[in-house]
Design an enzyme around this catalytic site. Structure first.
Site, PDB file in Angstrom:
ATOM      1  N   GLU A  81       0.805  -1.217   0.000  1.00  0.00           N
ATOM      2  CA  GLU A  81       0.000   0.000   0.000  1.00  0.00           C
ATOM      3  C   GLU A  81       0.844   1.276   0.000  1.00  0.00           C
ATOM      4  O   GLU A  81       0.316   2.368  -0.227  1.00  0.00           O
ATOM      5  CB  GLU A  81      -0.944   0.001   1.208  1.00  0.00           C
ATOM      6  CG  GLU A  81      -2.050  -1.043   1.079  1.00  0.00           C
ATOM      7  CD  GLU A  81      -2.911  -1.168   2.324  1.00  0.00           C
ATOM      8  OE1 GLU A  81      -2.518  -0.620   3.369  1.00  0.00           O
ATOM      9  OE2 GLU A  81      -3.964  -1.813   2.247  1.00  0.00           O
ATOM     10  N   GLU A 112       7.458 -21.887   8.055  1.00  0.00           N
ATOM     11  CA  GLU A 112       7.884 -21.026   9.164  1.00  0.00           C
ATOM     12  C   GLU A 112       8.980 -21.665  10.005  1.00  0.00           C
ATOM     13  O   GLU A 112       9.617 -20.991  10.814  1.00  0.00           O
ATOM     14  CB  GLU A 112       6.696 -20.675  10.051  1.00  0.00           C
ATOM     15  CG  GLU A 112       6.141 -21.830  10.865  1.00  0.00           C
ATOM     16  CD  GLU A 112       5.044 -21.355  11.824  1.00  0.00           C
ATOM     17  OE1 GLU A 112       5.213 -21.582  13.022  1.00  0.00           O
ATOM     18  OE2 GLU A 112       4.057 -20.779  11.358  1.00  0.00           O
TER      19      GLU A 112
END
Length: 271
Positions: A81, A112
């Site tokens: 953004e 992960e």
């Protein structure tokens, strides 16, 4: 190391399946209201991290968010953004998720848990000493994130983190830790809820405060935003009208000619 994962402690609410929809929503909202207060307590830590980020960016550095699962996705959202909002290059703020881009939509098994992939992922972006790497992990124990920050520390790269467990391995490794203690989740262990909200709030603070400090906002307006749709073009025209005495038509013409609110206003004033 032994420490208490408050994000994993049992919910303060029992028998959720017996609650009405109204009760579920009321109680979720009740818990969510505590998050901004928890973030407030971490403001000095956030200030230190933002100050370091601004310092490094003025030297030509970049931000890298690294995380797994929800944390990784939140970093990508914030990074993606920044270009349309502040008109900055797409590689200035970067979001990296364990397992690669395919993990944005679907969980990648054991991604992960890797203790080597984060550093490899960062090397693909030619990471250097002017950059800042911010590890995001609610638990503060994600191996992918911890190992990435460890390697950054070894290579004199500034490190920060956003976590929700005090005394976690991640908080102890990061040079500029941000620890937001939100407590147990409404659904036990579902850290996409309060912890995720806290991470999103902190990410908003980091990117927005940094861009303001770098001059990407004038007054309170996004004068460098990308004009990627009709709504934003209309907003840009009205911003120009608010800065200089011109009609909507003239402001629209200026925006079309110069391509940004800042350039349009500056061109008019300089004449």
């Amino acid at each position: 190391m032994n420490f208490t994962k408050t994000t994993e402690q049992s919910s303060n609410y029992e028998h959720l399946e017996k609650m009405t929809v109204a009760d579920l929503l009321f109680n979720i909202n009740k818990e969510d209201k505590t998050v901004p207060l928890a973030v407030e307590k971490a403001l000095p830590q956030i200030e230190l991290l933002v100050s370091r980020v601004v310092e490094k960016m003025k030297l030509g550095g970049r931000i890298f968010y690294i995380g797994a699962g929800t944390s990784g996705r939140l970093g990508i959202v914030d990074a993606s953004e920044c270009p349309p909002t502040f008109g900055v290059p797409f590689d200035l703020v970067n979001g990296i998720i364990a397992g690669g881009d395919k993990a944005i939509r679907r969980a990648v098994e054991n991604a992960e848990d890797s203790v080597t992939n984060a550093w490899s992922d960062l090397l693909e972006h030619s990471i250097n000493e002017n950059d800042v790497v911010i590890g995001i992990a609610a638990s503060g124990t994600t191996p992918y994130v911890i190992s990435g920050l460890e390697r950054c520390n070894e290579n004199n790269i500034t490190t920060g983190c956003i976590t929700c467990n005090e005394g976690s391995p991640l908080a102890l490794i990061a040079k500029c830790p941000v620890v937001v203690i939100v407590g147990p989740e409404f659904v036990t262990g579902s850290s996409r809820m309060k912890a995720g909200t806290a991470q999103k709030l902190v990410l908003n603070m980091i990117s927005t405060a940094t861009m303001v400090q770098l001059g990407k906002v004038k007054g309170n307006k996004m004068v460098d935003m990308q004009l990627s749709n009709d709504k934003l073009v209309d907003r840009g025209v009205k911003m120009i009208m608010g800065e200089i005495p011109v009609s909507y038509e003239k402001a629209s013409e200026l925006l079309n000619d110069y391509g940004s609110v800042r350039k349009a206003v500056d061109s008019f004033i300089s004449k």
